[in-house]
Design a protein around this motif. Structure first.
Motif, PDB file in Angstrom:
ATOM      1  N   THR A  23      18.137  64.605  20.621  1.00  0.00           N
ATOM      2  CA  THR A  23      17.643  65.486  21.676  1.00  0.00           C
ATOM      3  C   THR A  23      17.360  64.691  22.946  1.00  0.00           C
ATOM      4  O   THR A  23      17.738  65.103  24.051  1.00  0.00           O
ATOM      5  CB  THR A  23      16.382  66.233  21.208  1.00  0.00           C
ATOM      6  N   LEU A  24      16.706  63.543  22.808  1.00  0.00           N
ATOM      7  CA  LEU A  24      16.434  62.696  23.977  1.00  0.00           C
ATOM      8  C   LEU A  24      17.734  62.273  24.654  1.00  0.00           C
ATOM      9  O   LEU A  24      17.845  62.325  25.885  1.00  0.00           O
ATOM     10  CB  LEU A  24      15.612  61.473  23.575  1.00  0.00           C
ATOM     11  N   ALA A  35      13.079  60.775  29.815  1.00  0.00           N
ATOM     12  CA  ALA A  35      12.380  60.706  28.527  1.00  0.00           C
ATOM     13  C   ALA A  35      11.032  60.033  28.739  1.00  0.00           C
ATOM     14  O   ALA A  35      10.919  59.073  29.496  1.00  0.00           O
ATOM     15  CB  ALA A  35      13.203  59.914  27.517  1.00  0.00           C
ATOM     16  N   GLU A  36      10.021  60.562  28.070  1.00  0.00           N
ATOM     17  CA  GLU A  36       8.669  59.993  28.131  1.00  0.00           C
ATOM     18  C   GLU A  36       8.102  59.888  26.728  1.00  0.00           C
ATOM     19  O   GLU A  36       8.382  60.723  25.876  1.00  0.00           O
ATOM     20  CB  GLU A  36       7.721  60.909  28.911  1.00  0.00           C
ATOM     21  N   LEU A  49      10.375  65.382  27.577  1.00  0.00           N
ATOM     22  CA  LEU A  49      11.403  65.300  28.610  1.00  0.00           C
ATOM     23  C   LEU A  49      10.808  65.856  29.891  1.00  0.00           C
ATOM     24  O   LEU A  49      10.247  66.948  29.886  1.00  0.00           O
ATOM     25  CB  LEU A  49      12.617  66.126  28.192  1.00  0.00           C
ATOM     26  N   SER A  50      10.923  65.111  30.995  1.00  0.00           N
ATOM     27  CA  SER A  50      10.349  65.544  32.268  1.00  0.00           C
ATOM     28  C   SER A  50      11.449  65.845  33.275  1.00  0.00           C
ATOM     29  O   SER A  50      12.491  65.191  33.299  1.00  0.00           O
ATOM     30  CB  SER A  50       9.455  64.443  32.845  1.00  0.00           C
ATOM     31  N   PHE A  51      11.192  66.842  34.106  1.00  0.00           N
ATOM     32  CA  PHE A  51      12.082  67.194  35.214  1.00  0.00           C
ATOM     33  C   PHE A  51      11.246  67.978  36.207  1.00  0.00           C
ATOM     34  O   PHE A  51      10.416  68.794  35.817  1.00  0.00           O
ATOM     35  CB  PHE A  51      13.288  68.020  34.724  1.00  0.00           C
ATOM     36  N   GLY A  52      11.423  67.691  37.489  1.00  0.00           N
ATOM     37  CA  GLY A  52      10.602  68.372  38.489  1.00  0.00           C
ATOM     38  C   GLY A  52       9.137  68.196  38.155  1.00  0.00           C
ATOM     39  O   GLY A  52       8.680  67.101  37.825  1.00  0.00           O
ATOM     40  N   ASN A  57       7.874  69.209  25.663  1.00  0.00           N
ATOM     41  CA  ASN A  57       7.366  68.381  24.565  1.00  0.00           C
ATOM     42  C   ASN A  57       8.262  68.610  23.354  1.00  0.00           C
ATOM     43  O   ASN A  57       8.681  69.738  23.078  1.00  0.00           O
ATOM     44  CB  ASN A  57       5.923  68.743  24.226  1.00  0.00           C
ATOM     45  N   LEU A  58       8.545  67.543  22.630  1.00  0.00           N
ATOM     46  CA  LEU A  58       9.410  67.630  21.461  1.00  0.00           C
ATOM     47  C   LEU A  58       8.590  67.498  20.187  1.00  0.00           C
ATOM     48  O   LEU A  58       7.816  66.546  20.045  1.00  0.00           O
ATOM     49  CB  LEU A  58      10.485  66.545  21.508  1.00  0.00           C
TER      50      LEU A  58
END
Length: 137
Positions: A23-24, A35-36, A49-52, A57-58
């Motif tokens: 997934t990452l 990815a965080e 996963l971050s965007f904007g 959260n996974l």
């Protein structure tokens, strides 16, 4: 009668996934997210996963974190992401990544009006819609 409280924005959502690493890879390499790894108050190590100004959260399907959805499971999401990149560029990028476009570009209606969308699947089979606002086509 008083008005009910209102919400202002979506901060994050949770995807329950079969394979965190797959997934990452997909969301960073195909979708351009970051990815965080983070540590919540319980001290565990979790992935996102971050965007904007948002994040996903996974949760691993074999051991989703509490509290969780009533029926968490991989492949149950249908997500639409807005982009400023032309869909033709996305089509070329997806082809280079070996990701099949299931449908599109097709006109749809988004939260704020007309959008043009491509549909793909992530590693769990979640439906992923990549869209541009019609006023930016």
């Amino acid at each position: 009668m008083t008005m009910p409280p209102t919400v202002a924005a979506l901060d994050h959502l949770v995807l329950t996934v079969a394979d965190i690493d797959a997934t990452l890879r997909f969301y960073t390499q195909v979708m351009g997210m970051r990815a965080e790894t983070f540590r919540p108050a319980d001290g565990s190590s979790r992935h996102a996963l971050s965007f904007g100004a948002q994040k996903i959260n996974l949760h691993p399907a074999t051991a989703p974190f509490d509290p969780k959805a009533a029926h968490p499971g991989p492949g149950t999401a249908d997500l639409c992401f807005l982009t400023g990149t032309p869909l033709a560029d996305w089509q070329a990028h997806l082809a280079a990544c070996g990701v099949a476009v299931e449908e599109g570009p097709v006109p749809r209606t988004g939260a704020t009006g007309p959008i043009l969308s491509l549909y793909i699947r992530d590693p769990d089979g979640n439906l992923i819609e990549i869209s541009t606002r019609a006023d930016r086509i």
